[in-house]
Design a protein around this motif. Structure first.
Motif, PDB file in Angstrom:
ATOM      1  N   GLY A 121       5.505 -32.460 -20.724  1.00  0.00           N
ATOM      2  CA  GLY A 121       6.661 -32.809 -21.536  1.00  0.00           C
ATOM      3  C   GLY A 121       6.257 -33.124 -22.964  1.00  0.00           C
ATOM      4  N   SER A 122       5.134 -33.810 -23.122  1.00  0.00           N
ATOM      5  CA  SER A 122       4.623 -34.103 -24.464  1.00  0.00           C
ATOM      6  C   SER A 122       4.281 -32.813 -25.198  1.00  0.00           C
ATOM      7  N   LEU A 123       3.680 -31.885 -24.473  1.00  0.00           N
ATOM      8  CA  LEU A 123       3.338 -30.597 -25.079  1.00  0.00           C
ATOM      9  C   LEU A 123       4.599 -29.848 -25.504  1.00  0.00           C
ATOM     10  N   SER A 124       5.627 -29.908 -24.676  1.00  0.00           N
ATOM     11  CA  SER A 124       6.897 -29.260 -25.015  1.00  0.00           C
ATOM     12  C   SER A 124       7.488 -29.854 -26.286  1.00  0.00           C
ATOM     13  N   VAL A 125       7.446 -31.189 -26.390  1.00  0.00           N
ATOM     14  CA  VAL A 125       7.952 -31.861 -27.588  1.00  0.00           C
ATOM     15  C   VAL A 125       7.168 -31.413 -28.809  1.00  0.00           C
ATOM     16  N   LEU A 126       5.863 -31.388 -28.703  1.00  0.00           N
ATOM     17  CA  LEU A 126       5.011 -31.029 -29.832  1.00  0.00           C
ATOM     18  C   LEU A 126       5.286 -29.600 -30.289  1.00  0.00           C
ATOM     19  N   GLU A 127       5.364 -28.672 -29.330  1.00  0.00           N
ATOM     20  CA  GLU A 127       5.534 -27.264 -29.676  1.00  0.00           C
ATOM     21  C   GLU A 127       6.951 -26.961 -30.140  1.00  0.00           C
ATOM     22  N   ALA A 128       7.952 -27.465 -29.430  1.00  0.00           N
ATOM     23  CA  ALA A 128       9.344 -27.148 -29.768  1.00  0.00           C
ATOM     24  C   ALA A 128       9.740 -27.699 -31.132  1.00  0.00           C
ATOM     25  N   ASN A 129       9.190 -28.852 -31.491  1.00  0.00           N
ATOM     26  CA  ASN A 129       9.537 -29.481 -32.763  1.00  0.00           C
ATOM     27  C   ASN A 129       8.502 -29.233 -33.858  1.00  0.00           C
ATOM     28  N   GLU A 130       7.473 -28.446 -33.524  1.00  0.00           N
ATOM     29  CA  GLU A 130       6.426 -28.086 -34.483  1.00  0.00           C
ATOM     30  C   GLU A 130       5.821 -29.332 -35.135  1.00  0.00           C
ATOM     31  N   LEU A 131       5.380 -30.251 -34.297  1.00  0.00           N
ATOM     32  CA  LEU A 131       4.827 -31.508 -34.780  1.00  0.00           C
ATOM     33  C   LEU A 131       3.348 -31.379 -35.089  1.00  0.00           C
ATOM     34  N   SER A 132       2.941 -31.979 -36.180  1.00  0.00           N
ATOM     35  CA  SER A 132       1.524 -31.978 -36.555  1.00  0.00           C
ATOM     36  C   SER A 132       0.842 -33.273 -36.145  1.00  0.00           C
ATOM     37  N   TYR A 133       1.623 -34.262 -35.715  1.00  0.00           N
ATOM     38  CA  TYR A 133       1.038 -35.558 -35.383  1.00  0.00           C
ATOM     39  C   TYR A 133       0.787 -35.687 -33.880  1.00  0.00           C
ATOM     40  N   THR A 134       0.124 -36.759 -33.508  1.00  0.00           N
ATOM     41  CA  THR A 134      -0.315 -36.971 -32.132  1.00  0.00           C
ATOM     42  C   THR A 134       0.856 -37.355 -31.225  1.00  0.00           C
ATOM     43  N   VAL A 135       0.909 -36.713 -30.046  1.00  0.00           N
ATOM     44  CA  VAL A 135       1.934 -37.015 -29.046  1.00  0.00           C
ATOM     45  C   VAL A 135       1.226 -37.374 -27.743  1.00  0.00           C
ATOM     46  N   LEU A 136       1.528 -38.551 -27.202  1.00  0.00           N
ATOM     47  CA  LEU A 136       0.826 -39.060 -26.028  1.00  0.00           C
ATOM     48  C   LEU A 136       1.800 -39.497 -24.929  1.00  0.00           C
ATOM     49  N   SER A 137       1.297 -39.523 -23.708  1.00  0.00           N
ATOM     50  CA  SER A 137       2.060 -40.020 -22.559  1.00  0.00           C
ATOM     51  C   SER A 137       1.494 -41.358 -22.119  1.00  0.00           C
ATOM     52  N   ASP A 138       2.391 -42.264 -21.754  1.00  0.00           N
ATOM     53  CA  ASP A 138       2.009 -43.591 -21.272  1.00  0.00           C
ATOM     54  C   ASP A 138       2.478 -43.728 -19.824  1.00  0.00           C
ATOM     55  N   PRO A 139       1.665 -43.262 -18.860  1.00  0.00           N
ATOM     56  CA  PRO A 139       2.074 -43.336 -17.451  1.00  0.00           C
ATOM     57  C   PRO A 139       2.341 -44.780 -17.026  1.00  0.00           C
ATOM     58  N   GLY A 140       3.517 -45.016 -16.464  1.00  0.00           N
ATOM     59  CA  GLY A 140       3.852 -46.367 -16.046  1.00  0.00           C
ATOM     60  C   GLY A 140       4.350 -47.253 -17.161  1.00  0.00           C
ATOM     61  N   ASN A 141       4.508 -46.684 -18.378  1.00  0.00           N
ATOM     62  CA  ASN A 141       5.013 -47.483 -19.505  1.00  0.00           C
ATOM     63  C   ASN A 141       4.189 -48.743 -19.737  1.00  0.00           C
ATOM     64  N   CYS A 142       2.877 -48.634 -19.618  1.00  0.00           N
ATOM     65  CA  CYS A 142       2.028 -49.828 -19.736  1.00  0.00           C
ATOM     66  C   CYS A 142       2.184 -50.511 -21.096  1.00  0.00           C
ATOM     67  N   ILE A 143       2.150 -49.720 -22.165  1.00  0.00           N
ATOM     68  CA  ILE A 143       2.300 -50.317 -23.492  1.00  0.00           C
ATOM     69  C   ILE A 143       3.738 -50.765 -23.704  1.00  0.00           C
TER      70      ILE A 143
END
Length: 220
Positions: A121-143
């Motif tokens: 899903g993060s990859l989809s966001v990055l590619e679909a929106n043509e993002l140059s910045y870092t996109v990460l997943s937080d499994p379990g919403n720890c942060i």
């Protein structure tokens, strides 16, 4: 070219949904938004001066990385969003790309987007929106949990989402329906929270101008 304010883009998105989404689903979404507005920002949200929490996150390829590693010793603008399935999130992320990414890079400030979804899903966001910045997943919403910004859609909204073919638990890395309230956090180079802006109602977002003003005021 400067984009329209996120508020205007979101309002147009909401108007467009009126002719595309079934009335009962729209009613569920509107009722939830009204409840979120009434509840406001949770009392437990982390305050300025607190240490930014960290955790083992996943990059778009599934590799592990911490938020501190992603910052690389730099101050950072950390954007918490719900997932690739949220159209309001995509509006905000695209706007930050157009109006913030280059400016922050010149200032030596990292721009990092974090959600509870799986890496694909993060990859989809990055590619679909043509993002140059870092996109990460937080499994379990720890942060997100440590910041006090985790929430869960109401049962009527979960039903409405299901009627539209969306199962948040299926796309989340931990298999739950837990998501984050859209939030922007400014973190200094030492890892201390200098500013936090939480939006319980996911149709509203932090505008780029607000972020830049907060940077000028807090990360001098």
């Amino acid at each position: 070219m400067t984009a329209a304010p996120i508020a205007e883009q979101s309002a147009a998105l909401t108007r467009g949904m009126a002719g595309q989404v079934p009335a009962d689903a729209l009613e569920a979404f509107r009722a939830e938004q009204a409840g979120l507005d009434a509840a406001g920002v949770p009392d437990a949200v982390a305050g300025t001066g607190s240490v930014m929490p960290d955790a083992r996150l996943l990059d778009v390829r599934g590799g592990t990385v911490t938020l501190e590693q992603a910052r690389g010793g730099r101050p950072a603008v950390v954007v918490f969003y719900r997932g690739a399935w949220c159209p309001y999130c995509n509006v905000a992320l695209r706007t930050y790309q157009r109006e913030l990414a280059a400016d922050l890079d010149e200032r030596g400030v990292a721009l990092i987007a974090v959600s509870p979804q799986k890496p694909d899903g993060s990859l989809s966001v990055l590619e679909a929106n043509e993002l140059s910045y870092t996109v990460l997943s937080d499994p379990g919403n720890c942060i997100g949990r440590a910041l006090g910004i985790v929430t869960r859609p109401s049962d009527p909204v979960l039903g409405a989402q299901a009627s539209l073919g969306l199962d948040v638990a299926r796309v989340n890395a931990d298999g739950t329906h837990d998501i984050v309230m859209p939030t922007v956090v400014l973190v200094d180079a030492a890892g201390v929270v200098r500013w936090i802006d939480v939006h319980p109602n996911y149709t509203t977002r932090t505008e780029p101008a607000q972020i830049l003003a907060a940077l000028r005021d807090t990360l001098r």
